[in-house]
Design an enzyme around this catalytic site. Sequence first.
Site, mmCIF file in Angstrom:
data_model
loop_
_atom_site.group_PDB
_atom_site.id
_atom_site.type_symbol
_atom_site.label_atom_id
_atom_site.label_comp_id
_atom_site.label_asym_id
_atom_site.label_seq_id
_atom_site.Cartn_x
_atom_site.Cartn_y
_atom_site.Cartn_z
ATOM 1 N N ASP A 169 1.466 4.012 2.644
ATOM 2 C CA ASP A 169 0.512 4.902 1.969
ATOM 3 C C ASP A 169 1.221 6.011 1.187
ATOM 4 O O ASP A 169 1.570 5.811 0.029
ATOM 5 C CB ASP A 169 -0.500 5.461 2.979
ATOM 6 C CG ASP A 169 -1.873 5.705 2.359
ATOM 7 O OD1 ASP A 169 -2.070 5.360 1.185
ATOM 8 O OD2 ASP A 169 -2.762 6.244 3.055
ATOM 9 N N ASP A 170 1.433 7.167 1.821
ATOM 10 C CA ASP A 170 2.070 8.323 1.162
ATOM 11 C C ASP A 170 3.202 8.822 2.066
ATOM 12 O O ASP A 170 3.070 9.843 2.738
ATOM 13 C CB ASP A 170 1.027 9.424 0.945
ATOM 14 C CG ASP A 170 -0.122 8.936 0.090
ATOM 15 O OD1 ASP A 170 0.058 8.805 -1.132
ATOM 16 O OD2 ASP A 170 -1.191 8.630 0.662
ATOM 17 N N HIS A 219 0.862 -1.193 0.000
ATOM 18 C CA HIS A 219 0.000 0.000 0.000
ATOM 19 C C HIS A 219 0.888 1.229 0.000
ATOM 20 O O HIS A 219 1.197 1.790 1.057
ATOM 21 C CB HIS A 219 -0.953 -0.022 1.206
ATOM 22 C CG HIS A 219 -2.001 1.049 1.155
ATOM 23 N ND1 HIS A 219 -3.228 0.923 1.774
ATOM 24 C CD2 HIS A 219 -2.023 2.268 0.553
ATOM 25 C CE1 HIS A 219 -3.935 2.015 1.571
ATOM 26 N NE2 HIS A 219 -3.215 2.858 0.828
ATOM 27 N N HIS A 247 -9.390 0.845 -2.068
ATOM 28 C CA HIS A 247 -9.443 1.519 -0.778
ATOM 29 C C HIS A 247 -10.901 1.458 -0.307
ATOM 30 O O HIS A 247 -11.814 1.793 -1.071
ATOM 31 C CB HIS A 247 -9.053 2.990 -0.919
ATOM 32 C CG HIS A 247 -7.587 3.241 -1.076
ATOM 33 N ND1 HIS A 247 -6.829 2.638 -2.025
ATOM 34 C CD2 HIS A 247 -6.749 4.068 -0.374
ATOM 35 C CE1 HIS A 247 -5.580 3.070 -1.919
ATOM 36 N NE2 HIS A 247 -5.495 3.935 -0.922
ATOM 37 N N GLU A 273 -11.661 3.491 4.959
ATOM 38 C CA GLU A 273 -10.632 4.394 5.503
ATOM 39 C C GLU A 273 -11.387 5.513 6.217
ATOM 40 O O GLU A 273 -11.422 5.549 7.436
ATOM 41 C CB GLU A 273 -9.751 4.938 4.363
ATOM 42 C CG GLU A 273 -8.675 5.924 4.839
ATOM 43 C CD GLU A 273 -7.922 6.615 3.694
ATOM 44 O OE1 GLU A 273 -8.406 6.592 2.545
ATOM 45 O OE2 GLU A 273 -6.846 7.200 3.975
ATOM 46 N N HIS A 313 1.423 4.708 -2.582
ATOM 47 C CA HIS A 313 1.132 5.495 -3.791
ATOM 48 C C HIS A 313 2.454 6.107 -4.220
ATOM 49 O O HIS A 313 3.056 6.873 -3.453
ATOM 50 C CB HIS A 313 0.120 6.595 -3.468
ATOM 51 C CG HIS A 313 -1.176 6.057 -2.924
ATOM 52 N ND1 HIS A 313 -2.285 5.861 -3.700
ATOM 53 C CD2 HIS A 313 -1.506 5.627 -1.669
ATOM 54 C CE1 HIS A 313 -3.262 5.361 -2.962
ATOM 55 N NE2 HIS A 313 -2.818 5.204 -1.724
HETATM 56 N N1 HPA Z 1 -6.800 7.351 0.456
HETATM 57 C C1 HPA Z 1 -7.388 7.600 -0.694
HETATM 58 N N2 HPA Z 1 -6.733 8.049 -1.750
HETATM 59 C C2 HPA Z 1 -5.429 8.240 -1.658
HETATM 60 C C3 HPA Z 1 -4.757 7.989 -0.480
HETATM 61 C C4 HPA Z 1 -5.482 7.509 0.629
HETATM 62 O O1 HPA Z 1 -4.977 7.242 1.741
HETATM 63 N N3 HPA Z 1 -3.468 8.304 -0.729
HETATM 64 C C5 HPA Z 1 -3.371 8.690 -2.006
HETATM 65 N N4 HPA Z 1 -4.561 8.661 -2.584
HETATM 66 ZN ZN ZN Z 2 -3.772 4.677 0.019
#
Ligand code: HPA
Ligand code: ZN
Length: 323
Positions: free
Chosen positions: A274-275, A15, A193, A196, A17
Amino acid sequence: MTTTGTPPLPKAELHLHIEGTLEPETVFELARRHDVALPYASVEELRAAYDFTDLQSFLDVYYANMAVLRTRDDFAALASAYLRTCPEQGVRHVEMFFDPQAHTARGVAIADVIGGLTDAIEHHADDVSAGLILCFLRDRSAAEAEETLRAAEPYLDRIVGVGLDSAEVGHPPSKFTSVFERARGLGLKPVAHAGEEGPAGYVTEALDELGVLRVDHGIRAIEDDALVARLVRDRTPLTVCPLSNVRLACVPGIGLHPLPEMLAAGLNVSVHSDDPAYFGGYADANYAAVREGLGFTDDQLRTLAANSFTSSFLDDEAVQRLL
Ligand code: HPA
Ligand code: ZN
């Protein structure tokens, strides 16, 4: 960054991006190169803007920063900078998300996006195994997702799966039933996703409507006992991102993250970043956060790492070769 002095656990990153690895210094460097005006005077000012209140407040900055990614070389350099960090993080395999619509909407050719990412993956193939997951932006139309999949068809040999990301609430998985059906027909592995910021019901919908093999985040699944029982029974992987959940205020603090409850319920959870350029760290920082913030034991951390490999789209033989 390891805090134990011992080598980091071997793990798979499922996970991540790739656009979320764009560090502030690189935003400035590329902005200068391409003559892109930024609304920040310095790297420090940009970093100070990373004070998110929810998913949308992050997405606004995340998409704005992408304006500096223009050429095939930019995408190659972005992925290369990330893949270079994998060995020191113990990351042996990556299934990285990318958001083609965030680039094609700005006039960048999908061939340059996929070409650049593939250049980097091939360049680092001796150090880390990596694949691409094409994400549809769920806050854009289903028709646009269909067009994006069509545009990606010449490159399908370089793509392992399709995903669904961006603003969740108000954009349920069922909006994308038909494009996911077509993607599955093309041999792409479906993930999404869900749960969340959105409700547990979106996780159920992702399973029922999109046929997902993995759920990204899925932390709100814990609110629905029947759903938990189903996910446990099917050993459906949930790719959990603790630092992201804290920074986007999906949970009130690391100490209140539902990961211990999820693990105790028997869910197939693994931990990811994630990011990482936006949320305070890469894979190892997320492992450190659950160790230090949630008191996870070495055994529990080993379970998370083992789950990351079995939840990947690699076959058993390929996993054995990486260990
Ligand atoms: N959630 C949804 N979209 C996203 C995320 C996330 O955590 N990170 C990058 N795009
Ligand atoms: Zn994500």
